[in-house]
Scaffold this active site. Structure first.
Site, PDB file in Angstrom:
ATOM      1  N   ARG A  99       1.186  -0.883   0.249  1.00 19.18           N
ATOM      2  CA  ARG A  99      -0.056  -0.051  -0.204  1.00 19.18           C
ATOM      3  C   ARG A  99       0.758   1.132   0.224  1.00 19.18           C
ATOM      4  NH1 ARG A  99      -4.699   0.098  -1.677  1.00 19.18           N
ATOM      5  NH2 ARG A  99      -5.114   1.796  -0.136  1.00 19.18           N
ATOM      6  N   HIS A 117      12.843  -2.762  -0.499  1.00 18.39           N
ATOM      7  CA  HIS A 117      12.837  -2.552  -1.928  1.00 18.39           C
ATOM      8  C   HIS A 117      12.982  -3.541  -2.847  1.00 18.39           C
ATOM      9  CE1 HIS A 117      10.963  -1.351  -5.447  1.00 18.39           C
ATOM     10  NE2 HIS A 117      11.615  -1.427  -5.760  1.00 18.39           N
TER      11      HIS A 117
END
Ligand code: GRF
Length: 197
Positions: A99, A117
């Site tokens: 999100r 990431h």
């Protein structure tokens, strides 16, 4: 006590790696820190079972139940603070949490909100990082732990790991190689950050 709240959306393998490190390295006595809750925006996230099995409180907050991004993020902050009272130090750890968070939420936890990431940032922000690295002909790929700011996949870099891209790699084989490194660097980066809280 320092509280760690981990947000997930799926498999939760990074969350599990952090939970294992916290147990193995006894973060409670070493850093006065505990993982107080795992929150998922998806009820079917596999990581919820892993957290429950580890005896950690779990919550589901489905973004589809909210009319706006702001309303969801406000409810998310309230839920976090139910488990981790605002007057105590809290670290919010995004671990495969799919999100985008609003600026007010990011501001509220500034400096205490981190993400992992699956690329060597600042290259390949956003989705499909492994396929994009392959398509670009990269020889190396990796993962990055970073502070979360209002801009997606930006923010101060806290840790990185590099893996080679091998001939014959697919996005899946590369993702698996990167993921093993994520499990190494994320718990370490969280432990380091705990010492600064
Ligand atoms: C990881 O590759 C992470 O970097 C990315 O989503 C994946 C989540 O995996 N943001 P898991 O849920 O931790 O197993």
């Amino acid at each position: 006590m320092k509280n760690i709240v981990i947000l997930i959306s799926g498999g939760g393998s990074n969350m599990a790696a952090i939970v294992r490190a916290a147990q193995r390295e006894d973060w409670a006595s070493r850093y006065g820190a505990r993982i107080c809750a795992v929150i998922s925006n998806r009820a079917d996230a596999k990581g919820l079972d892993i957290a429950r099995d580890a005896g950690i409180a779990t919550e589901v907050l489905d973004h589809k139940d909210f009319a706006s991004r702001d309303a969801f993020d406000e409810a998310l902050a309230a839920l976090i603070e139910r488990h981790a009272p605002a007057h105590q130090s809290t670290l919010v750890v995004l671990a495969g949490f799919m999100r985008i968070l609003t600026p007010p939420f990011v501001q509220r936890y500034a400096g205490r909100l981190v993400n992992i990431h699956p690329s060597l940032l600042p290259a390949f922000t956003g989705l499909h990082t492994h396929q994009r690295a392959l398509d670009a002909g990269c020889k190396f790929a990796g993962a990055t732990v970073h502070q979360v700011t209002a801009e997606l996949d930006h923010g101060q870099i806290l840790a990185q790991a590099v893996v080679p891209i091998l001939s014959g790699d697919s996005a899946d084989t590369l993702a698996a190689r990167v993921l093993t490194q994520e499990h190494q660097i994320y718990p370490r980066a969280v432990a380091q950050l705990l010492q600064t809280l």
